[in-house]
Design a protein around this motif. Structure first.
Motif, PDB file in Angstrom:
ATOM      1  N   ALA A  50      54.522  40.647  40.252  1.00 49.86           N
ATOM      2  CA  ALA A  50      52.596  41.184  40.166  1.00 49.86           C
ATOM      3  C   ALA A  50      51.862  39.277  39.943  1.00 49.86           C
ATOM      4  CB  ALA A  50      52.715  40.971  38.249  1.00 49.86           C
ATOM      5  N   VAL A  51      51.990  38.412  40.322  1.00 52.20           N
ATOM      6  CA  VAL A  51      51.444  37.422  40.698  1.00 52.20           C
ATOM      7  C   VAL A  51      51.299  37.200  42.270  1.00 52.20           C
ATOM      8  CG1 VAL A  51      51.555  34.589  41.071  1.00 52.20           C
ATOM      9  CG2 VAL A  51      52.302  35.858  38.607  1.00 52.20           C
ATOM     10  N   GLN A  52      52.910  37.594  42.783  1.00 52.84           N
ATOM     11  CA  GLN A  52      52.683  38.048  44.526  1.00 52.84           C
ATOM     12  C   GLN A  52      51.363  38.495  44.531  1.00 52.84           C
ATOM     13  OE1 GLN A  52      54.441  35.791  46.029  1.00 52.84           O
ATOM     14  NE2 GLN A  52      54.185  35.851  48.245  1.00 52.84           N
ATOM     15  N   ARG A  53      51.430  40.190  44.167  1.00 55.80           N
ATOM     16  CA  ARG A  53      50.518  41.031  44.704  1.00 55.80           C
ATOM     17  C   ARG A  53      49.364  40.058  43.993  1.00 55.80           C
ATOM     18  NH1 ARG A  53      50.506  46.102  46.064  1.00 55.80           N
ATOM     19  NH2 ARG A  53      48.344  46.982  46.501  1.00 55.80           N
ATOM     20  N   MET A  54      48.697  39.332  42.670  1.00 55.95           N
ATOM     21  CA  MET A  54      47.772  39.117  43.137  1.00 55.95           C
ATOM     22  C   MET A  54      47.156  38.594  43.570  1.00 55.95           C
ATOM     23  SD  MET A  54      47.450  38.378  38.510  1.00 55.95           S
ATOM     24  CE  MET A  54      45.928  38.278  38.362  1.00 55.95           C
ATOM     25  N   ILE A  67      37.358  36.297  45.673  1.00 56.23           N
ATOM     26  CA  ILE A  67      37.087  37.358  44.991  1.00 56.23           C
ATOM     27  C   ILE A  67      36.619  36.259  43.646  1.00 56.23           C
ATOM     28  CG2 ILE A  67      39.592  36.804  44.382  1.00 56.23           C
ATOM     29  CD1 ILE A  67      39.779  39.795  44.166  1.00 56.23           C
ATOM     30  N   PRO A  68      35.854  37.484  42.877  1.00 57.23           N
ATOM     31  CA  PRO A  68      35.542  36.678  41.789  1.00 57.23           C
ATOM     32  C   PRO A  68      36.689  37.538  40.632  1.00 57.23           C
ATOM     33  CG  PRO A  68      33.497  38.688  42.921  1.00 57.23           C
ATOM     34  CD  PRO A  68      34.969  38.370  43.828  1.00 57.23           C
ATOM     35  N   PRO A  69      36.906  37.029  39.556  1.00 57.61           N
ATOM     36  CA  PRO A  69      37.690  37.248  38.253  1.00 57.61           C
ATOM     37  C   PRO A  69      37.497  39.032  37.904  1.00 57.61           C
ATOM     38  CG  PRO A  69      36.902  35.153  37.944  1.00 57.61           C
ATOM     39  CD  PRO A  69      36.439  35.546  39.203  1.00 57.61           C
ATOM     40  N   ALA A  70      36.249  39.181  37.600  1.00 62.19           N
ATOM     41  CA  ALA A  70      36.413  40.620  37.584  1.00 62.19           C
ATOM     42  C   ALA A  70      36.937  41.550  38.428  1.00 62.19           C
ATOM     43  CB  ALA A  70      35.076  41.057  36.606  1.00 62.19           C
ATOM     44  N   VAL A  71      37.155  41.230  39.770  1.00 60.28           N
ATOM     45  CA  VAL A  71      37.055  42.275  40.487  1.00 60.28           C
ATOM     46  C   VAL A  71      38.807  41.826  40.778  1.00 60.28           C
ATOM     47  CG1 VAL A  71      36.683  42.731  43.203  1.00 60.28           C
ATOM     48  CG2 VAL A  71      34.846  41.837  41.869  1.00 60.28           C
ATOM     49  N   LEU A  72      39.207  40.891  41.178  1.00 62.00           N
ATOM     50  CA  LEU A  72      40.549  41.041  41.016  1.00 62.00           C
ATOM     51  C   LEU A  72      41.320  41.498  39.834  1.00 62.00           C
ATOM     52  CD1 LEU A  72      43.394  39.515  42.249  1.00 62.00           C
ATOM     53  CD2 LEU A  72      42.697  37.607  40.999  1.00 62.00           C
ATOM     54  N   ALA A  73      40.648  41.237  38.126  1.00 60.64           N
ATOM     55  CA  ALA A  73      41.332  42.232  37.228  1.00 60.64           C
ATOM     56  C   ALA A  73      41.039  43.193  38.032  1.00 60.64           C
ATOM     57  CB  ALA A  73      41.061  41.689  36.142  1.00 60.64           C
ATOM     58  N   LYS A  74      39.972  44.077  38.087  1.00 55.13           N
ATOM     59  CA  LYS A  74      40.331  45.777  38.807  1.00 55.13           C
ATOM     60  C   LYS A  74      40.861  45.727  39.236  1.00 55.13           C
ATOM     61  CE  LYS A  74      36.652  49.523  39.450  1.00 55.13           C
ATOM     62  NZ  LYS A  74      37.600  49.900  40.235  1.00 55.13           N
ATOM     63  N   ARG A  75      41.269  45.378  40.161  1.00 54.28           N
ATOM     64  CA  ARG A  75      42.532  45.695  41.409  1.00 54.28           C
ATOM     65  C   ARG A  75      43.569  45.491  40.585  1.00 54.28           C
ATOM     66  NH1 ARG A  75      43.754  48.649  45.322  1.00 54.28           N
ATOM     67  NH2 ARG A  75      44.828  47.957  47.234  1.00 54.28           N
ATOM     68  N   MET A  76      44.101  44.989  40.087  1.00 52.09           N
ATOM     69  CA  MET A  76      45.133  44.732  39.671  1.00 52.09           C
ATOM     70  C   MET A  76      45.848  46.481  38.596  1.00 52.09           C
ATOM     71  SD  MET A  76      47.268  42.845  41.168  1.00 52.09           S
ATOM     72  CE  MET A  76      48.260  42.443  39.817  1.00 52.09           C
ATOM     73  N   ALA A  77      44.116  45.894  37.658  1.00 51.01           N
ATOM     74  CA  ALA A  77      44.438  47.398  37.074  1.00 51.01           C
ATOM     75  C   ALA A  77      44.851  48.752  37.646  1.00 51.01           C
ATOM     76  CB  ALA A  77      42.811  47.226  36.107  1.00 51.01           C
ATOM     77  N   ASP A  78      43.440  48.082  38.608  1.00 51.95           N
ATOM     78  CA  ASP A  78      43.895  49.339  39.502  1.00 51.95           C
ATOM     79  C   ASP A  78      45.337  50.550  40.031  1.00 51.95           C
ATOM     80  OD1 ASP A  78      41.616  50.586  39.185  1.00 51.95           O
ATOM     81  OD2 ASP A  78      40.807  49.640  41.083  1.00 51.95           O
ATOM     82  N   ILE A  79      46.525  49.012  40.372  1.00 49.03           N
ATOM     83  CA  ILE A  79      47.630  49.530  40.977  1.00 49.03           C
ATOM     84  C   ILE A  79      48.456  49.817  40.139  1.00 49.03           C
ATOM     85  CG2 ILE A  79      49.235  48.044  41.889  1.00 49.03           C
ATOM     86  CD1 ILE A  79      47.038  46.358  43.252  1.00 49.03           C
ATOM     87  N   ALA A  80      48.732  48.859  38.559  1.00 48.51           N
ATOM     88  CA  ALA A  80      48.828  49.236  37.705  1.00 48.51           C
ATOM     89  C   ALA A  80      48.905  50.555  37.054  1.00 48.51           C
ATOM     90  CB  ALA A  80      49.245  48.345  36.121  1.00 48.51           C
TER      91      ALA A  80
END
Length: 247
Positions: free
Chosen positions: A89-93, A108-121
């Motif tokens: 997960a860290v590597q993908r982030m 990248i803003p923190p919220a945009v990164l979180a949304k992207r990782m949530a979409d992938i999950a």
């Protein structure tokens, strides 16, 4: 054997009660696999994460064991769950953050990164040929417009911003502790934020710490960098906490 046991073989099959058992198992693994508890807290101009440092084997180099990771200079993450899944997960982030900056020319803003990782999950929950990562991510960072941010991402692809949150084995107890201070936390200074997070972890675990037994990382101010505190800095905070308790 219960009727519902027939519905836990594939992640994409709902039970008659509307449950996805494989997702429930993923949440259980993410919370209990590492045996750790993590705390994330957002102060006035600071975002902090605190967790235990558990070395699994006496032969392992202690400095190589960490659940706190840098993603960008202003964003860090505390990953709890299965160790290999946390690494993935860290590597993908890091990949997503670097790709965003390459495409758009700014971090990248923190919220945009979180949304992207949530979409992938979330995509991982839709196919029987994939499995969700058994990892809970506590993302902390500085947004140039909104200031300090704390976000939590779960294995199902759900994410939300928080004033303070927890993950891992003692998540509920830590959440109860933070809820009692929710009105005061947004005004906390850097030191107050760090010490409150440490006190919260110590309270739910029912033990005192030495500087080498916990990990503390923070990012402060719009120009600040995400960094892990040294053992000496952690000891200073622990001593201050002890002095306050004795006062």
């Amino acid at each position: 054997m219960s009727r519902d046991s027939n519905y836990d073989h594939h992640i994409s099959i709902f039970s008659p009660q509307g449950r996805l058992y494989q997702m429930e198992y993923a949440f259980k693994a993410a919370s209990s696999a590492s045996g750790l508890t993590g705390i994330a807290l957002r102060g006035k101009d600071t975002a902090v994460v605190v967790t235990q440092r558990k070395v699994p084997d006496r032969l392992v180099v202690p400095g190589s064991v960490s659940h706190v990771h840098n993603i960008t200079p202003k964003i860090g993450v505390l990953a709890t769950g299965m160790t290999a899944d946390c690494t993935a997960a860290v590597q993908r982030m890091r990949y997503e953050a670097a790709d965003f900056e390459f495409k758009y020319g700014y971090s990248i803003p923190p919220a945009v990164l979180a949304k992207r990782m949530a979409d992938i999950a979330q995509v991982n929950t839709q196919s029987a040929s994939m499995r969700p990562l058994a990892v809970l991510l506590l993302v902390v960072g500085i947004d140039d417009e909104k200031g300090p941010q704390v976000l939590k991402i779960d294995p199902a692809g759900h994410f939300l911003p928080f004033k303070g949150t927890a993950s891992g084995a003692k998540e509920q107890e830590a959440t109860n502790f933070l809820e009692k201070r929710v009105d005061d936390v947004p005004g906390y200074t850097f030191d107050e934020t760090v010490r409150t997070a440490i006190v919260c972890l110590g309270s739910v675990l029912g033990s005192d710490f030495r500087g080498n037994e916990i990990e503390v990382a923070a990012v402060q101010g719009k120009g600040g960098k995400f960094r892990t505190l040294t053992e000496e800095e952690i000891e200073d905070h622990l001593n201050a906490i002890a002095d306050d308790a004795d006062a």
